[in-house]
Design an enzyme around this catalytic site. Sequence first.
Site, PDB file in Angstrom:
ATOM      1  CG  HIS A  70       4.428 -30.300  52.753  1.00 52.50           C
ATOM      2  ND1 HIS A  70       4.413 -29.234  51.877  1.00 52.50           N
ATOM      3  CD2 HIS A  70       4.925 -31.356  52.046  1.00 52.50           C
ATOM      4  CE1 HIS A  70       4.849 -29.630  50.683  1.00 52.50           C
ATOM      5  NE2 HIS A  70       5.167 -30.920  50.773  1.00 52.50           N
TER       6      HIS A  70
ATOM      7  CG  ASN B  22       2.998 -26.531  49.898  1.00 51.13           C
ATOM      8  OD1 ASN B  22       3.671 -26.641  50.918  1.00 51.13           O
ATOM      9  ND2 ASN B  22       2.303 -27.526  49.389  1.00 51.13           N
TER      10      ASN B  22
ATOM     11  CG  ASN C   8       1.605 -34.973  42.779  1.00 51.57           C
ATOM     12  OD1 ASN C   8       2.102 -35.708  41.939  1.00 51.57           O
ATOM     13  ND2 ASN C   8       1.349 -33.703  42.548  1.00 51.57           N
TER      14      ASN C   8
ATOM     15  CG  ASP D  97       6.282 -34.942  49.859  1.00 56.28           C
ATOM     16  OD1 ASP D  97       5.853 -33.875  50.358  1.00 56.28           O
ATOM     17  OD2 ASP D  97       5.942 -35.336  48.720  1.00 56.28           O
TER      18      ASP D  97
ATOM     19  CG  HIS E  78      -3.643 -33.640  53.339  1.00 54.99           C
ATOM     20  ND1 HIS E  78      -3.725 -32.368  52.815  1.00 54.99           N
ATOM     21  CD2 HIS E  78      -2.665 -34.270  52.647  1.00 54.99           C
ATOM     22  CE1 HIS E  78      -2.850 -32.251  51.827  1.00 54.99           C
ATOM     23  NE2 HIS E  78      -2.196 -33.379  51.709  1.00 54.99           N
TER      24      HIS E  78
END
Lengths: 438, 318
Positions: free
Chosen positions: A68, A100, A286, A313, A317
């Site tokens: 990400h 995303n 998750n 993954d 954040h």
Amino acid sequence: MSAYLVTNVSILGGEPTDLLLRDGVVAAIGSGVGFETGASAPSSTTDGEVIDGTGLVALPGLVDLHTHLREPGREDAETVESGTRAAALGGFTAVHAMANTEPVADTAGVVEQVWRLGREAGYCDVYPIGAVTVGLAGEQLAELGAMADSAARVRVFSDDGKCVSDAVLMRRALEYVKAFDGVIAQHAQEPRLTEGAQMNEGELSGRLGLTGWPAVAEEAIIARDCLLAAHVGSRLHVCHVSTAGSVEIVRDAKRKGWNVTAEACPHHLLLTDDLAETYDPIYKVNPPLRSRADTEALRAGLADGTIDIVATDHAPHPHEDKDCEWAAAAFGMLGLETALSIVQETMVDPGLLDWAGVAERMSYAPARIGRVADHGQPIEVGAPANVVLYDPSVRRVVDAASSASLSRNTPYAGRELPGRVVATFLRGKATVLDGRLT
Amino acid sequence: MKRHLLSAADLTRDDAELVLRTAEELRSLADRPIKKLPALRGRTVVNLFFEDSTRTRISFEAAAKRLSADVINFSAKGSSLSKGESLKDTALTLEAMGADAVVVRHGASGAPHRLAHSGWVRSSVVNAGDGTHEHPTQALLDAFTMWRHLGALDGRRVAIVGDVLHSRVARSNALLLQTLGAEVTLVAPPTLLPVGIDTWGVETSYDLDAVLPKADVVMMLRVQRERMNASFFPTAREYSRRYGLDGKRMRMLQDHTIVMHPGPMVRGMEITADVADSDRSVIVEQVTNGVAVRMAVLYLLLSGAEGVTGTDESENDA
């Protein structure tokens, strides 16, 4: 273009030899090769930098199928540039950027933007993943063909973060991407079984009063998707497999000859759900951290090839999204800079995987699944010089503050891990030297 | 005792019995004309309530005031979950105001734990109910109430009936009552028992009628009607028929058996009015005891070894 001569280096853990990287390719391999070796082309340099490779393992540049990068939209958490810097430090030469973002990467325009940002940053190649459905809403297929035909040449499609839970939509997506040899990478999470889910459902979730995320919610979707992929003859890739039962289902699907691949994340190989007892959401991810039995099944599955690849993954954040109560916190943890060390700790050091196996799981196989031609090739003369030099003999304590990521949400801060990436080469150009970005 | 009270598991048997003995001493205050002690004069107790709970808040407020503490009520409805000020910023604000103890009620399980262990505040943290996790002072007041009626709890059989899955009261009681030697049976439909309950060290049953004749205490838990919308049970009527305590079931109880409820009750759902208002019911007394137990907890956490009872406060969680 500069050249690098790595002396006395162990390629995939083999006998030490010398390795010459020049003109963007592996120019020569063998004891005693020098900068003049094979320098026939007029453009070839006959000098360059010598790196003492004693004690180092040379691996093909790592390929992450699940990163990400947060750009566009959440540049406070990560940018393509900062994320690819972290990737280079972790030994990666290619990453697949998940869809995303804000806006979602569900059009040719967004995937081309991410692709261009990757090229501008230059730390590793960025392959955008396209969303399966418009806005990740799970209702209508995104323009998969337009993304495939765009400059970004998207081959991996995923609604990651959300599951394509509608069986008909999943079937159609699997069928549709056959036209351009695409693959659907499924985030396997039955949404109704995981409403409000916070952590692995088990003894501890009951005691802590945190809503459980049961293994069956993952396994039911994987089983269904394997059956669908077999039925329509498509390629399915299962993201972040986290349970022993999922490993068993994938093993069974492979035994039947179905075209199913699967990934495991470093954190699911190493960490277990008992960390939730701290209520520190640095451990909130998750799918959630599972039990010791699950991590052992994942390791066994990765060793025997049931699990094809390790994918990070990597999920940055901002601090405030983790510096709060568990339920309010975001799911996800950093992974790029620690992945190889964790694979060493959980797989190599216990003897479950050798360095050739690591190359397969972290470079060749992810490149094959993502249909990336320029990465994931063995270190052979003539191959693109995508190489990582790794020192497995040292140990280091993870320091969150020194991460190249814009975020600090690593669950390994303060933990001692084995190994260190010494250098990373992208097409012969060093992105990392002596453990530092160039 | 530890510096914080976050879980009933934080209490050793000695700790728990000290709280009960202290509560007994303090309870006698309620019968005096002047219901106030100077024990916590000059100390500040903040009631930090992210969830509405008037009864728990006023119980803590009364407890702190009877010990002469200054009380600040901070009702921060809407946590960081809903765009309000974050738990951390609220905590920093209270810390800056010089709170000695923070009594926190929060909708998120573990929020008091975060408050105590994230370095945000230095004060003692008392969990006044967090999500579906725990409510340790409720368990203490329940144990206190049982103890006053039945004496020592060793070997006593306590049936806790209802929505165990979502109940912080059940979790704290299961822990504390076992610490005090009681035998706990959790009674609920299978949908309302948490996964892994076999590791709690308690008995479980799906059959209320089989459990009632042996019980010394029957504690009914509140069951929200809305649970039926998530298919935990088919209808409120079916729930009441199978797991509600009515007059007919009450007649199955032994003579000495008491009936408890942490409140607020849903009359007609888990308990009928004739049971709630019967002689066996100690529900109103639980409220009275709540003030005494919370006085004891605040007193022991804040004033340490000195005073009425002599405690050894050791800091177990630096």
